[in-house]
Write a protein that holds these residues in place. Structure first.
Motif, mmCIF file in Angstrom:
data_model
loop_
_atom_site.group_PDB
_atom_site.id
_atom_site.type_symbol
_atom_site.label_atom_id
_atom_site.label_comp_id
_atom_site.label_asym_id
_atom_site.label_seq_id
_atom_site.Cartn_x
_atom_site.Cartn_y
_atom_site.Cartn_z
ATOM 1 N N GLY A 60 31.088 -54.763 9.209
ATOM 2 C CA GLY A 60 31.818 -53.824 8.359
ATOM 3 C C GLY A 60 31.022 -52.592 7.976
ATOM 4 O O GLY A 60 31.548 -51.697 7.332
ATOM 5 N N ILE A 61 29.756 -52.515 8.375
ATOM 6 C CA ILE A 61 28.937 -51.337 8.078
ATOM 7 C C ILE A 61 28.974 -50.427 9.302
ATOM 8 O O ILE A 61 28.489 -50.778 10.375
ATOM 9 N N ASP A 62 29.582 -49.274 9.147
ATOM 10 C CA ASP A 62 29.693 -48.320 10.247
ATOM 11 C C ASP A 62 28.942 -47.040 9.907
ATOM 12 O O ASP A 62 28.670 -46.756 8.733
ATOM 13 N N ALA A 63 28.636 -46.261 10.933
ATOM 14 C CA ALA A 63 27.977 -44.969 10.735
ATOM 15 C C ALA A 63 28.932 -44.015 10.024
ATOM 16 O O ALA A 63 30.145 -44.083 10.193
ATOM 17 N N ILE A 64 28.366 -43.148 9.224
ATOM 18 C CA ILE A 64 29.144 -42.152 8.486
ATOM 19 C C ILE A 64 29.289 -40.916 9.371
ATOM 20 O O ILE A 64 28.296 -40.356 9.826
ATOM 21 N N SER A 65 30.502 -40.483 9.588
ATOM 22 C CA SER A 65 30.745 -39.281 10.384
ATOM 23 C C SER A 65 30.098 -38.081 9.697
ATOM 24 O O SER A 65 30.242 -37.874 8.498
ATOM 25 N N GLY A 66 29.360 -37.311 10.456
ATOM 26 C CA GLY A 66 28.664 -36.146 9.916
ATOM 27 C C GLY A 66 27.246 -36.468 9.481
ATOM 28 O O GLY A 66 26.439 -35.569 9.300
ATOM 29 N N ALA A 67 26.955 -37.740 9.272
ATOM 30 C CA ALA A 67 25.603 -38.164 8.884
ATOM 31 C C ALA A 67 25.205 -39.384 9.721
ATOM 32 O O ALA A 67 24.615 -40.328 9.229
ATOM 33 N N THR A 68 25.562 -39.321 11.000
ATOM 34 C CA THR A 68 25.350 -40.462 11.887
ATOM 35 C C THR A 68 23.888 -40.840 11.999
ATOM 36 O O THR A 68 23.533 -42.024 11.937
ATOM 37 N N ILE A 69 23.012 -39.870 12.158
ATOM 38 C CA ILE A 69 21.583 -40.165 12.321
ATOM 39 C C ILE A 69 21.038 -40.832 11.062
ATOM 40 O O ILE A 69 20.332 -41.835 11.133
ATOM 41 N N THR A 70 21.391 -40.298 9.912
ATOM 42 C CA THR A 70 20.923 -40.859 8.645
ATOM 43 C C THR A 70 21.471 -42.268 8.437
ATOM 44 O O THR A 70 20.727 -43.189 8.088
ATOM 45 N N SER A 71 22.767 -42.465 8.675
ATOM 46 C CA SER A 71 23.342 -43.785 8.440
ATOM 47 C C SER A 71 22.824 -44.811 9.440
ATOM 48 O O SER A 71 22.585 -45.963 9.073
ATOM 49 N N ASN A 72 22.610 -44.404 10.684
ATOM 50 C CA ASN A 72 22.025 -45.330 11.655
ATOM 51 C C ASN A 72 20.579 -45.659 11.304
ATOM 52 O O ASN A 72 20.143 -46.804 11.469
ATOM 53 N N ALA A 73 19.832 -44.679 10.820
ATOM 54 C CA ALA A 73 18.446 -44.932 10.407
ATOM 55 C C ALA A 73 18.411 -45.905 9.233
ATOM 56 O O ALA A 73 17.579 -46.817 9.195
ATOM 57 N N TYR A 74 19.319 -45.733 8.279
ATOM 58 C CA TYR A 74 19.384 -46.639 7.127
ATOM 59 C C TYR A 74 19.711 -48.055 7.587
ATOM 60 O O TYR A 74 19.060 -49.018 7.191
ATOM 61 N N LYS A 75 20.704 -48.166 8.455
ATOM 62 C CA LYS A 75 21.117 -49.475 8.963
ATOM 63 C C LYS A 75 19.972 -50.121 9.752
ATOM 64 O O LYS A 75 19.710 -51.318 9.606
ATOM 65 N N ASN A 76 19.256 -49.343 10.562
ATOM 66 C CA ASN A 76 18.127 -49.878 11.321
ATOM 67 C C ASN A 76 17.001 -50.331 10.400
ATOM 68 O O ASN A 76 16.316 -51.314 10.702
ATOM 69 N N ALA A 77 16.812 -49.648 9.286
ATOM 70 C CA ALA A 77 15.798 -50.068 8.316
ATOM 71 C C ALA A 77 16.170 -51.434 7.742
ATOM 72 O O ALA A 77 15.304 -52.309 7.601
ATOM 73 N N ILE A 78 17.436 -51.620 7.436
ATOM 74 C CA ILE A 78 17.892 -52.910 6.917
ATOM 75 C C ILE A 78 17.702 -53.997 7.985
ATOM 76 O O ILE A 78 17.262 -55.116 7.689
ATOM 77 N N LEU A 79 18.006 -53.669 9.222
ATOM 78 C CA LEU A 79 17.814 -54.629 10.315
ATOM 79 C C LEU A 79 16.334 -54.984 10.497
ATOM 80 O O LEU A 79 15.996 -56.132 10.794
ATOM 81 N N ASP A 80 15.447 -54.000 10.304
ATOM 82 C CA ASP A 80 14.005 -54.283 10.363
ATOM 83 C C ASP A 80 13.586 -55.211 9.224
ATOM 84 O O ASP A 80 12.734 -56.074 9.400
ATOM 85 N N ALA A 81 14.206 -55.048 8.063
ATOM 86 C CA ALA A 81 13.925 -55.960 6.947
ATOM 87 C C ALA A 81 14.355 -57.378 7.324
ATOM 88 O O ALA A 81 13.647 -58.351 7.038
ATOM 89 N N PHE A 82 15.495 -57.506 7.984
ATOM 90 C CA PHE A 82 15.949 -58.822 8.438
ATOM 91 C C PHE A 82 15.004 -59.401 9.494
ATOM 92 O O PHE A 82 14.754 -60.607 9.518
ATOM 93 N N SER A 83 14.473 -58.544 10.372
ATOM 94 C CA SER A 83 13.502 -59.028 11.373
ATOM 95 C C SER A 83 12.271 -59.584 10.686
ATOM 96 O O SER A 83 11.756 -60.647 11.076
ATOM 97 N N ALA A 84 11.789 -58.899 9.666
ATOM 98 C CA ALA A 84 10.632 -59.396 8.905
ATOM 99 C C ALA A 84 10.991 -60.689 8.185
ATOM 100 O O ALA A 84 10.172 -61.622 8.129
ATOM 101 N N PHE A 85 12.199 -60.753 7.658
ATOM 102 C CA PHE A 85 12.656 -61.966 6.983
ATOM 103 C C PHE A 85 12.635 -63.151 7.954
ATOM 104 O O PHE A 85 12.208 -64.246 7.581
ATOM 105 N N GLU A 86 13.110 -62.937 9.157
ATOM 106 C CA GLU A 86 13.129 -64.016 10.157
ATOM 107 C C GLU A 86 11.713 -64.504 10.464
ATOM 108 O O GLU A 86 11.509 -65.690 10.690
ATOM 109 N N ILE A 87 10.745 -63.607 10.450
ATOM 110 C CA ILE A 87 9.355 -63.989 10.732
ATOM 111 C C ILE A 87 8.795 -64.876 9.623
ATOM 112 O O ILE A 87 8.134 -65.864 9.898
ATOM 113 N N ILE A 88 9.092 -64.552 8.360
ATOM 114 C CA ILE A 88 8.529 -65.355 7.272
ATOM 115 C C ILE A 88 9.361 -66.604 6.966
ATOM 116 O O ILE A 88 8.878 -67.513 6.338
ATOM 117 N N LYS A 89 10.584 -66.632 7.439
ATOM 118 C CA LYS A 89 11.465 -67.779 7.196
ATOM 119 C C LYS A 89 11.006 -68.907 8.031
ATOM 120 O O LYS A 89 10.627 -69.827 8.171
#
Length: 168
Positions: free
Chosen positions: A139-168
């Protein structure tokens, strides 16, 4: 003639030395105050992300994605905090993300960014939409007009999940 040339150089050198010493002194006095304020701001942000936490213990970030700069576990096992720096359209964004032990986002906030005001505002206004999401971020989609920013934000969250998987 030689005196007219040498004297101003000596005066400028003396002024430069005095000013350099003054700046070094001011830096020595203010550095601990600034460092303590940064620690307090970070602690405040972590408490805002996971208010039920007793305290936070830093975790080793070896093996984490490069963007994950800091990671913390709560002492009462109520979750994990990840501080992620990613690159958006206008520069670096620093995001703090809290994930509970079951892998659900508690909350995320932007600590700092240099994105274009107005255009990127919808990205930062949608932070509440991340609450309760798992690694799929459905349900989290890129924002039209701010695609780069919204994708970067989403990728940061995904990187947090990757770190979470490592410590889990």
């Amino acid at each position: 003639m030689k005196k007219d040339f040498v004297m101003p150089v000596i005066v400028l050198a003396i002024i430069s030395l005095i000013m350099s010493g003054a700046l070094a002194f001011v830096n020595k006095v203010t550095y601990p105050i600034i460092a303590e304020a940064a620690i307090e701001r970070a602690e405040y942000a972590m408490r805002e992300i996971i208010p039920q936490a007793d305290s936070f213990v830093p975790l080793e970030t070896d093996g984490f994605p490069y963007s994950v700069k800091e990671a913390y576990a709560t002492t009462n096992e109520s979750g994990f905090i990840f501080i992620v720096t990613t690159h958006g359209y206008g520069g670096d964004m620093t995001i703090i993300c809290g994930i509970d032990p079951s892998g659900i986002i508690i909350k995320s906030l932007t600590l700092a960014h240099t994105e274009t005001k107005g255009i990127s505002d919808p990205v930062f206004n949608m932070q509440p939409e991340y609450i309760g999401k798992d690694v799929n971020l459905s349900g989290i989609d890129a924002i039209s007009g701010a695609t780069i920013t919204s994708n970067a934000y989403k990728n940061a969250i995904l990187d947090a999940f990757s770190a979470f998987e490592i410590i889990k």
